[in-house]
Design a protein around this motif. Sequence first.
Motif, mmCIF file in Angstrom:
data_model
loop_
_atom_site.group_PDB
_atom_site.id
_atom_site.type_symbol
_atom_site.label_atom_id
_atom_site.label_comp_id
_atom_site.label_asym_id
_atom_site.label_seq_id
_atom_site.Cartn_x
_atom_site.Cartn_y
_atom_site.Cartn_z
ATOM 1 N N HIS A 62 59.902 38.209 -16.294
ATOM 2 C CA HIS A 62 61.322 37.860 -16.492
ATOM 3 C C HIS A 62 61.448 36.378 -16.189
ATOM 4 C CE1 HIS A 62 65.788 38.761 -15.323
ATOM 5 N NE2 HIS A 62 65.685 38.042 -16.426
ATOM 6 N N ASP A 63 61.683 35.599 -17.228
ATOM 7 C CA ASP A 63 61.723 34.147 -17.071
ATOM 8 C C ASP A 63 63.110 33.649 -16.688
ATOM 9 O OD1 ASP A 63 59.054 34.069 -17.629
ATOM 10 O OD2 ASP A 63 59.238 32.978 -19.526
ATOM 11 N N LYS A 64 63.168 32.388 -16.294
ATOM 12 C CA LYS A 64 64.422 31.780 -15.856
ATOM 13 C C LYS A 64 65.451 31.702 -16.974
ATOM 14 C CE LYS A 64 62.385 29.133 -12.110
ATOM 15 N NZ LYS A 64 62.058 27.811 -11.578
ATOM 16 N N ASP A 65 65.022 31.815 -18.221
ATOM 17 C CA ASP A 65 65.969 31.786 -19.340
ATOM 18 C C ASP A 65 66.710 33.118 -19.493
ATOM 19 O OD1 ASP A 65 64.082 33.487 -20.462
ATOM 20 O OD2 ASP A 65 63.582 32.168 -22.131
ATOM 21 N N GLY A 66 66.414 34.080 -18.600
ATOM 22 C CA GLY A 66 67.074 35.383 -18.633
ATOM 23 C C GLY A 66 66.405 36.403 -19.532
ATOM 24 N N GLU A 67 65.381 35.991 -20.258
ATOM 25 C CA GLU A 67 64.678 36.885 -21.176
ATOM 26 C C GLU A 67 63.441 37.482 -20.511
ATOM 27 O OE1 GLU A 67 65.748 37.831 -24.046
ATOM 28 O OE2 GLU A 67 67.295 36.350 -24.486
ATOM 29 N N HIS A 68 63.022 38.646 -21.040
ATOM 30 C CA HIS A 68 61.788 39.301 -20.603
ATOM 31 C C HIS A 68 60.725 39.103 -21.672
ATOM 32 C CE1 HIS A 68 64.771 41.329 -18.063
ATOM 33 N NE2 HIS A 68 63.771 41.651 -17.272
ATOM 34 N N TYR A 69 59.486 38.921 -21.228
ATOM 35 C CA TYR A 69 58.387 38.677 -22.157
ATOM 36 C C TYR A 69 57.143 39.443 -21.724
ATOM 37 C CZ TYR A 69 61.226 34.577 -23.359
ATOM 38 O OH TYR A 69 62.255 33.748 -23.734
ATOM 39 N N LEU A 70 56.343 39.856 -22.723
ATOM 40 C CA LEU A 70 54.974 40.261 -22.462
ATOM 41 C C LEU A 70 54.177 38.967 -22.549
ATOM 42 C CD1 LEU A 70 54.577 43.503 -24.628
ATOM 43 C CD2 LEU A 70 55.106 43.305 -22.190
ATOM 44 N N VAL A 71 53.413 38.668 -21.479
ATOM 45 C CA VAL A 71 52.722 37.382 -21.402
ATOM 46 C C VAL A 71 51.233 37.609 -21.171
ATOM 47 C CG1 VAL A 71 52.590 35.175 -20.172
ATOM 48 C CG2 VAL A 71 54.794 36.312 -20.440
ATOM 49 N N THR A 72 50.424 36.990 -22.023
ATOM 50 C CA THR A 72 48.974 36.954 -21.847
ATOM 51 C C THR A 72 48.588 35.483 -21.858
ATOM 52 O OG1 THR A 72 48.365 36.926 -24.192
ATOM 53 C CG2 THR A 72 48.806 39.108 -23.187
ATOM 54 N N PRO A 73 47.336 35.158 -21.590
ATOM 55 C CA PRO A 73 46.950 33.743 -21.670
ATOM 56 C C PRO A 73 47.153 33.147 -23.066
ATOM 57 C CG PRO A 73 45.319 34.977 -20.437
ATOM 58 C CD PRO A 73 46.263 35.985 -21.033
ATOM 59 N N ALA A 74 47.188 33.996 -24.092
ATOM 60 C CA ALA A 74 47.278 33.492 -25.464
ATOM 61 C C ALA A 74 48.623 33.709 -26.141
ATOM 62 C CB ALA A 74 46.183 34.151 -26.312
ATOM 63 N N GLU A 75 49.464 34.635 -25.637
ATOM 64 C CA GLU A 75 50.686 34.997 -26.341
ATOM 65 C C GLU A 75 51.851 35.240 -25.389
ATOM 66 O OE1 GLU A 75 49.213 37.386 -30.241
ATOM 67 O OE2 GLU A 75 49.016 38.461 -28.339
ATOM 68 N N LYS A 76 53.048 35.020 -25.918
ATOM 69 C CA LYS A 76 54.286 35.306 -25.187
ATOM 70 C C LYS A 76 55.244 35.946 -26.187
ATOM 71 C CE LYS A 76 57.860 32.867 -22.519
ATOM 72 N NZ LYS A 76 58.244 31.554 -21.977
#
Length: 196
Positions: free
Chosen positions: A73-87
């Motif tokens: 959950h980033d500061k922009d209020g959005e949720h992301y699946l995060v890997t070293p290569a993709e968001k």
Amino acid sequence: MSDNTPSNPLQSVIVQAKKAENGEKGLPPVHLWEPDYCGDIGMRIARDGQWYYDNSPIGRKKLVRLFSTILRHDKDGEHYLVTPAEKIRVEIEDAPFVATLLHVTGTGRQQVLRFETNVGDFTEAGPDHGLRFEIDPQTDEPSPYVHVRARLEALISRSVFYQLVEVAEIEGDAFGVWSHGVFFPIGAADVVRDVE
């Protein structure tokens, strides 16, 4: 199909998530990764904790667990699946997780509330993992939450909320629960006294 040429965006995330998992204990260090944003591929988590891809439920528990370990959950209020290569953006209807089980030990200020989520995470309410209770102004229904990790919370299921109410106490002007020496107010004590 090889792992190097995934046929769809979801397959690509799965491949990258498995690489990030790498057999190590603990969660992947998603807070350290800053890959390029790859967009929205139709990932969604419903209020009941069900994960969807392209409006189809994801039924494989191991896959949902894998995705949950790379959720941020980033500061922009959005949720992301995060890997070293993709968001990849994930739409969240309420909270990303649901607290489905509660184990209570001790009483009063020594009480410890340990929650288990629908994706297999455990968290104990206390100074680092707060409980919060929101009341819907139109329906007066409570929406209780427990902090799991980073900026990720779990919506507390109705049955677990009822368990919390059973172990709640009146402390000053508030009705609430203790865990790890912290008192978490659920509501005003006078409302409870009026019911008794």
